[in-house]
Design a protein around this motif. Structure first.
Motif, PDB file in Angstrom:
ATOM      1  N   HIS A 168       0.969  -1.180  -0.146  1.00 47.54           N
ATOM      2  CA  HIS A 168      -0.041  -0.087   0.094  1.00 47.54           C
ATOM      3  C   HIS A 168       0.763   1.267  -0.043  1.00 47.54           C
ATOM      4  O   HIS A 168       0.337   2.416   0.089  1.00 47.54           O
ATOM      5  N   HIS A 169       1.912   1.363  -0.084  1.00 49.40           N
ATOM      6  CA  HIS A 169       2.947   2.372  -0.068  1.00 49.40           C
ATOM      7  C   HIS A 169       2.690   3.480  -1.157  1.00 49.40           C
ATOM      8  O   HIS A 169       2.372   4.466  -0.987  1.00 49.40           O
ATOM      9  N   ILE A 170       2.472   2.894  -2.418  1.00 48.18           N
ATOM     10  CA  ILE A 170       2.334   3.688  -3.643  1.00 48.18           C
ATOM     11  C   ILE A 170       0.803   4.418  -3.268  1.00 48.18           C
ATOM     12  O   ILE A 170       0.407   5.680  -3.809  1.00 48.18           O
ATOM     13  N   ALA A 171      -0.138   3.612  -2.771  1.00 49.10           N
ATOM     14  CA  ALA A 171      -1.494   4.200  -2.347  1.00 49.10           C
ATOM     15  C   ALA A 171      -1.315   5.279  -1.412  1.00 49.10           C
ATOM     16  O   ALA A 171      -2.051   6.346  -1.620  1.00 49.10           O
ATOM     17  N   GLU A 172      -0.592   5.113  -0.281  1.00 55.81           N
ATOM     18  CA  GLU A 172      -0.377   6.367   0.511  1.00 55.81           C
ATOM     19  C   GLU A 172      -0.118   7.493  -0.228  1.00 55.81           C
ATOM     20  O   GLU A 172      -0.500   8.825   0.133  1.00 55.81           O
ATOM     21  N   THR A 173       0.937   7.406  -1.004  1.00 52.94           N
ATOM     22  CA  THR A 173       1.581   8.344  -1.732  1.00 52.94           C
ATOM     23  C   THR A 173       0.359   9.215  -2.620  1.00 52.94           C
ATOM     24  O   THR A 173       0.260  10.444  -2.565  1.00 52.94           O
ATOM     25  N   LEU A 174      -0.233   8.415  -3.395  1.00 48.75           N
ATOM     26  CA  LEU A 174      -1.097   8.779  -4.330  1.00 48.75           C
ATOM     27  C   LEU A 174      -2.335   9.583  -3.499  1.00 48.75           C
ATOM     28  O   LEU A 174      -2.690  10.691  -3.923  1.00 48.75           O
ATOM     29  N   PHE A 175      -2.878   9.044  -2.411  1.00 48.20           N
ATOM     30  CA  PHE A 175      -4.257   9.466  -2.015  1.00 48.20           C
ATOM     31  C   PHE A 175      -3.840  10.708  -1.126  1.00 48.20           C
ATOM     32  O   PHE A 175      -4.705  11.545  -1.050  1.00 48.20           O
ATOM     33  N   SER A 176      -2.595  10.777  -0.521  1.00 47.46           N
ATOM     34  CA  SER A 176      -2.054  12.084   0.151  1.00 47.46           C
ATOM     35  C   SER A 176      -1.933  13.154  -0.613  1.00 47.46           C
ATOM     36  O   SER A 176      -2.175  14.300  -0.363  1.00 47.46           O
ATOM     37  N   THR A 177      -1.206  12.789  -1.940  1.00 49.43           N
ATOM     38  CA  THR A 177      -1.118  13.673  -2.902  1.00 49.43           C
ATOM     39  C   THR A 177      -2.252  14.306  -3.390  1.00 49.43           C
ATOM     40  O   THR A 177      -2.639  15.695  -3.597  1.00 49.43           O
ATOM     41  N   LEU A 178      -3.146  13.374  -3.731  1.00 47.21           N
ATOM     42  CA  LEU A 178      -4.574  13.779  -4.200  1.00 47.21           C
ATOM     43  C   LEU A 178      -5.403  14.647  -3.234  1.00 47.21           C
ATOM     44  O   LEU A 178      -6.004  15.662  -3.497  1.00 47.21           O
ATOM     45  N   PHE A 179      -5.273  14.421  -1.575  1.00 46.98           N
ATOM     46  CA  PHE A 179      -5.754  15.154  -0.803  1.00 46.98           C
ATOM     47  C   PHE A 179      -5.347  16.696  -0.610  1.00 46.98           C
ATOM     48  O   PHE A 179      -6.045  17.768  -0.744  1.00 46.98           O
ATOM     49  N   CYS A 180      -4.074  16.789  -1.067  1.00 51.90           N
ATOM     50  CA  CYS A 180      -3.372  18.085  -0.959  1.00 51.90           C
ATOM     51  C   CYS A 180      -3.603  18.867  -2.166  1.00 51.90           C
ATOM     52  O   CYS A 180      -3.988  20.013  -1.931  1.00 51.90           O
ATOM     53  N   LEU A 181      -4.011  18.308  -3.102  1.00 55.39           N
ATOM     54  CA  LEU A 181      -4.539  18.724  -4.684  1.00 55.39           C
ATOM     55  C   LEU A 181      -5.856  19.120  -4.278  1.00 55.39           C
ATOM     56  O   LEU A 181      -6.216  20.392  -4.592  1.00 55.39           O
ATOM     57  N   PHE A 220      -9.904   8.344   1.256  1.00 58.45           N
ATOM     58  CA  PHE A 220      -8.905   7.272   0.345  1.00 58.45           C
ATOM     59  C   PHE A 220      -7.732   7.140   1.161  1.00 58.45           C
ATOM     60  O   PHE A 220      -7.423   5.816   1.425  1.00 58.45           O
ATOM     61  N   GLY A 221      -7.168   8.209   1.628  1.00 64.30           N
ATOM     62  CA  GLY A 221      -5.772   7.861   2.114  1.00 64.30           C
ATOM     63  C   GLY A 221      -5.759   7.115   3.618  1.00 64.30           C
ATOM     64  O   GLY A 221      -5.078   6.281   3.931  1.00 64.30           O
ATOM     65  N   PHE A 222      -7.027   7.674   4.401  1.00 66.92           N
ATOM     66  CA  PHE A 222      -7.337   6.905   5.682  1.00 66.92           C
ATOM     67  C   PHE A 222      -7.793   5.354   5.544  1.00 66.92           C
ATOM     68  O   PHE A 222      -7.232   4.632   6.402  1.00 66.92           O
ATOM     69  N   TYR A 223      -8.459   5.212   4.641  1.00 66.85           N
ATOM     70  CA  TYR A 223      -8.913   3.923   4.317  1.00 66.85           C
ATOM     71  C   TYR A 223      -7.726   2.878   3.928  1.00 66.85           C
ATOM     72  O   TYR A 223      -7.794   1.695   4.018  1.00 66.85           O
ATOM     73  N   THR A 224      -6.480   3.511   3.603  1.00 66.67           N
ATOM     74  CA  THR A 224      -5.397   2.857   3.362  1.00 66.67           C
ATOM     75  C   THR A 224      -4.523   2.732   4.600  1.00 66.67           C
ATOM     76  O   THR A 224      -3.931   1.619   4.565  1.00 66.67           O
ATOM     77  N   MET A 225      -4.402   3.726   5.231  1.00 64.18           N
ATOM     78  CA  MET A 225      -3.531   3.737   6.158  1.00 64.18           C
ATOM     79  C   MET A 225      -3.719   4.805   7.341  1.00 64.18           C
ATOM     80  O   MET A 225      -4.026   5.970   6.731  1.00 64.18           O
ATOM     81  N   THR A 226      -3.622   4.509   8.526  1.00 69.46           N
ATOM     82  CA  THR A 226      -3.953   5.634   9.450  1.00 69.46           C
ATOM     83  C   THR A 226      -2.991   6.765   9.769  1.00 69.46           C
ATOM     84  O   THR A 226      -3.182   7.797  10.144  1.00 69.46           O
ATOM     85  N   THR A 227      -1.510   6.478   8.934  1.00 68.41           N
ATOM     86  CA  THR A 227      -0.548   7.636   8.886  1.00 68.41           C
ATOM     87  C   THR A 227      -1.184   8.680   8.091  1.00 68.41           C
ATOM     88  O   THR A 227      -0.398   9.785   8.048  1.00 68.41           O
ATOM     89  N   MET A 228      -2.359   8.734   7.458  1.00 62.96           N
ATOM     90  CA  MET A 228      -2.743   9.877   6.727  1.00 62.96           C
ATOM     91  C   MET A 228      -3.041  11.206   8.005  1.00 62.96           C
ATOM     92  O   MET A 228      -3.156  12.023   7.455  1.00 62.96           O
ATOM     93  N   VAL A 229      -2.888  10.842   9.346  1.00 68.29           N
ATOM     94  CA  VAL A 229      -3.047  11.791  10.370  1.00 68.29           C
ATOM     95  C   VAL A 229      -1.885  12.768  10.333  1.00 68.29           C
ATOM     96  O   VAL A 229      -1.957  13.804  10.651  1.00 68.29           O
ATOM     97  N   ILE A 230      -0.660  12.378   9.486  1.00 64.13           N
ATOM     98  CA  ILE A 230       0.440  13.265   9.215  1.00 64.13           C
ATOM     99  C   ILE A 230      -0.009  14.546   8.323  1.00 64.13           C
ATOM    100  O   ILE A 230       0.200  15.827   8.853  1.00 64.13           O
ATOM    101  N   PHE A 231      -1.127  14.224   7.682  1.00 66.14           N
ATOM    102  CA  PHE A 231      -1.516  15.506   6.923  1.00 66.14           C
ATOM    103  C   PHE A 231      -2.865  16.181   7.451  1.00 66.14           C
ATOM    104  O   PHE A 231      -2.841  17.499   6.984  1.00 66.14           O
TER     105      PHE A 231
END
Length: 875
Positions: A168-181, A220-231
């Protein structure tokens, strides 16, 4: 339709066509680079997945595929005897399972092949997302550059988005970047709309859909990994800084507060149907703590807004002081009233930036080395510096809130990466974006100048700017004072071009091309040479093990819908554990369908380390009895290169100091080199006894005694390693101990003598036999090329052992499945032998005795039945 309107439509069509063509090209390039490993890792039998964690992801996909969309939150097929409560989300697995279903994959090789395409496809989606970021922050040209850079950027991001890295690492990057956009778009739209916090009517504006979309992207990021809290932390830091700036400049902050409130209200709504999977308030798992934290962001935003309104007529520093006081007061009050809760949140946050000895043994938990940072992003760092300057300029000049958000996003992820290299795959998006901002800034500064210097500006801007100049022609009309009027006409202006600005652009573009070329080259090299995560020795060993070891009685495919199943699940009586180093746990689960004690989530790492580094055989055996372990799997890396990692988990303070000693030796006058020597205790560890000596007793033929002096005593500085001053040799350990005792009588303070050896596979200590461990399989490869025979992977069974009364030494010749032969020897303890090898082959035995046991002193022969070994019977 006017000619001018037609021209505008034509230009817009050309621009969009160009953008579309670039994005398609970059997407195809990304997909090609990410699928380069296919010829190396795909075979008829399976896909040799990269790394460690992807094997567990495939295990989850195999579970989900038959009963999609069910997701198992507990897995008893790892971390024996407890099982693993799953702490990451299902979204990546869902996406992979959908891909598997659409591909019609049903067999294991087909499932592995189809699912392995998901990381490259997610990397492809990153291309338009990065275009959107660049375009929203600056313009479409910056967006294209940003999309191009993310297509070729190397490092952890490239590796973790390769075909075969199914995690899921690439999914973390994708969804966190999508959130920032989405969050940046929401900020822009909300600010433009003039929506206000107190005007209910204004909040009916359709513009609120943008923070809703930001909330969905966050989910989307949260459903992948709770480290989305960083954002969430990124948003908090940005909000505090932005609202202070807006307050100081007497600007409205409604857009910001509403963006936060709507975004995280959507997040909370999305968490509720998802379900709270774990009790407590931890934010590292799917618990109510996440609702609490994101609710605090909403409450905090409203509080910041209210204080700003209250202090609107006061100097700006009143507001800043009030926020500082509120923050400190809230923290102190929280620690006093809820010390465990608040302290837990602080420790979870600092864990991202903290390090400990055990974490440093995990590759992705190591700090980011300067050399690695330079080698990965090389020329990009120059562009990143330019990107930072451009953001600072935009913030200072235009009060650009998206620019401030982007800068904070970059700084926080950069700091996290310097502490733990795992965040490098997040940082890749920041590097690509910052580098693109530098190129975009250079284009805006020097683009027109370069076109003018090249004489091609008219092709890109055919409607030249006109200016009025005096005409020599005289008008027949007269003015009020009878003077003739000078007729004016428009002629093209010729503004001057700046070589300096053009030069800045040319240099920036060259650096950008070098950055892109180096990244593309690194991607090609990586994709063309990457090997699968599992070598042939482990593959053949685990395949054999899965086919010839007892079924543990646990349903491999069963779904457990709650992590709390870990508290109620009971293993069947026939279940057993397999102990190896944690690196290999997922391989054991996936390939053998057996239950490892330790896994790459570092579950069981400490207890595994204790076993393999233990020097007390009885204590080690008792540990396996307590854990319910039946098999031990070792490899040559555990006995050599990974020994330090196991020693560190065993004893973080001393690590290898109790087993190995680094010393200086003099090569020539004034020239010293360092050498690593092994202590007796090194060979007494279970990993050495098992993998190197097959559990047999061993007596060294000669023992080396090394004399040493402190470096300072010899006038050396800058090193703590002692210096070898003499080397002696003894015929036995007892003789060596006598030499050491004699040396100590006259040795100056700090001078030492010790039994040491540079050899790693020839013990300097006398070793007792392991009474209850029998070798049952070894892989084909002999790792020793200059004499000797040690196989890469070995599997031992932990058995009760047949009990035989007797004195002296007993031995039995063994032939392994590879044809290697050795003599197993054991000395009696308290008049008893405990014999692990039967003379009658069991149903799955491929390592066999070739003769009966023989007591060396008497010549008596003994035949040991298989049942006696397996049941601990006395013979």
């Amino acid at each position: 339709m006017s000619k001018e309107l037609n021209l505008q439509i034509t230009k817009r069509t050309i621009r969009y066509s160009f953008i579309g063509a670039c994005l398609i090209a970059f997407s195809l390039l990304t997909f090609w680079l990410r699928t380069l490993p296919i010829p190396m890792i795909v075979s008829e039998n399976w896909v040799n997945l990269l790394g460690n964690d992807p094997w567990f992801s495939l295990r989850q996909i195999e579970q989900m595929a038959p009963g999609f969309p069910a997701y198992s939150w507990f897995d008893p097929m790892t971390a024996f005897p407890f099982g693993e409560a799953i702490y990451w989300g299902p979204l990546f697995g869902f996406c992979a399972t959908v891909l598997v279903i659409l591909a019609g994959a049903s067999t294991r090789p087909e499932i592995m092949y189809a699912a392995s395409f998901l990381p490259p496809l997610m990397a492809v989606v990153m291309v338009p997302v990065m275009y959107g970021l660049g375009a929203k922050l600056v313009d479409w040209k910056t967006g294209i550059v940003s999309a191009g850079f993310i297509a070729v950027i190397s490092g952890q991001y490239a590796y973790r988005s390769l075909y075969g890295f199914v995690d899921h690492h690439i999914a973390e990057t994708l969804f966190s970047t999508l959130f920032c956009l989405c969050f940046i778009i929401a900020l822009l739209k909300m600010k433009e709309s003039g929506v206000t916090f107190c005007d209910i009517q204004s909040q009916k504006n359709h513009v609120l859909i943008y923070p809703v979309l930001a909330g969905i992207a966050f989910l989307f990021g949260f459903y992948t990994m709770t480290t989305m809290v960083i954002f969430g932390v990124v948003v908090v830091i940005y909000t505090i800084i932005q609202i202070v700036v807006d307050h100081a400049q007497k600007q409205k902050t409604d857009y910001l507060i509403l963006t936060n409130c709507v975004t995280f209200f959507v997040v909370i709504l999305g968490i509720l149907p998802f379900g709270l999977k774990s009790p407590g308030l931890s934010i590292g798992v799917y618990s109510a703590g996440n609702i609490f934290i994101y609710g605090l962001i909403i409450i905090g935003s409203i509080l910041l807004y209210s204080i700003s309104r209250y202090l609107a007529d006061r100097p700006w520093y009143f507001y800043l002081a009030s926020l500082a006081g509120l923050t400190i007061g809230s923290l102190v009050l929280g620690l006093l009233i809820f010390p465990t809760l608040v302290g837990g949140y602080i420790s979870q946050f600092t864990a991202v930036f903290g390090m400990n000895a055990q974490l440093l043994t995990v590759q992705e938990g190591m700090p980011w080395q300067f050399e690695n940072a330079v080698s990965v992003f090389n020329w990009g760092w120059i562009l990143v510096a330019g990107g930072i300057v451009s953001l600072l300029y935009r913030i200072r000049k235009n009060d650009d809130s998206p620019a401030l958000f982007t800068l904070i996003w970059f700084v926080l992820i950069f700091l996290a990466t310097t502490r733990q290299v795992r965040f490098e795959y997040y940082l890749a998006a920041n590097i690509a974006l910052m580098a693109a901002l530098a190129v975009g800034w250079a284009l805006s500064i020097g683009g027109r100048d370069l076109l003018r210097l090249a004489g091609v500006e008219k092709f890109f801007n055919p409607k030249d700017k006109m200016e009025e100049v005096a005409s020599p022609e005289v008008s027949e009309e007269k003015g009020k004072k009878g003077k003739k009027q000078v007729q004016k006409k428009k002629v093209p202006s010729k503004p001057s071009a700046s070589p300096l600005r053009s030069g800045v652009l040319v240099i920036t573009v060259i650096i950008g091309l070098l950055f892109a070329w180096s990244g593309a080259s690194a991607n090609v090299t990586l994709g063309s040479n990457v090997g699968g995560g599992m070598n042939s020795d482990w593959t053949e060993a685990l395949t054999w093990f899965g086919e010839h070891s007892p079924d543990p009685g646990v349903d491999y495919y069963k779904i457990y819908d709650s992590p709390q199943a870990r508290d109620t699940f009971e293993y069947p009586s026939e279940a057993y554990g397999v102990i190896s180093w944690w690196d290999y746990g997922h391989w054991i689960t996936f390939v053998s369908k057996r239950i490892p004690h330790a896994n790459p989530f570092q579950r069981g790492a400490t207890t595994s380390a204790h076993f393999f580094i233990e020097t007390d055989v009885d204590a080690a055996s008792a540990q396996l009895d307590d854990l319910g372990v039946r098999y031990v799997i070792t490899d040559i890396e555990m006995a050599t290169g990974k020994f330090w990692a196991m020693a560190t988990w065993h004893d973080p303070v001393n690590a290898t100091a109790l087993f190995q000693q680094r010393m200086l030796y003099q090569e020539s006058e004034g020239s010293y080199s360092q050498v690593q020597l092994q202590r007796e205790s090194y060979f007494q560890t279970m990993i050495q006894r098992l993998h190197v000596f097959d559990g047999s007793a061993f007596a060294p033929k000669s023992v080396m005694v090394v004399q040493s002096a402190p470096a300072s005593a010899l006038g050396l500085t800058g090193g703590s390693a002692p210096v070898i001053t003499g080397i002696g040799e003894a015929k036995s350990v007892d003789e060596a101990q006598a030499i050491i005792a004699e040396y100590k009588k006259t040795a100056p303070a700090g001078y030492r003598a010790e039994i040491l050896t540079p050899e790693m596979f020839s013990s300097s200590a006398e070793l007792d036999a392991l009474q209850r461990f029998r070798l049952v399989y070894e892989s084909q490869q002999n790792v020793l090329s200059g004499g000797g025979d040690i196989r890469y992977v070995k599997i031992f069974e932990f058995v009760p052992g047949a009990i035989l009364s007797g004195e002296g030494t007993i031995e039995v010749p063994i032939e392994t499945n590879t044809g290697r032969t050795f003599m197993y020897r054991q000395k009696s303890r308290n008049g008893v032998f405990v014999l692990p090898y039967p003379n009658e082959a069991g149903p799955d035995d491929v390592v066999l005795t070739t003769a009966p046991y023989r007591i060396v002193e008497t010549g008596q022969q003994v035949v040991v039945p298989y049942r006696a070994v397996m049941e601990g019977l006395r013979i």
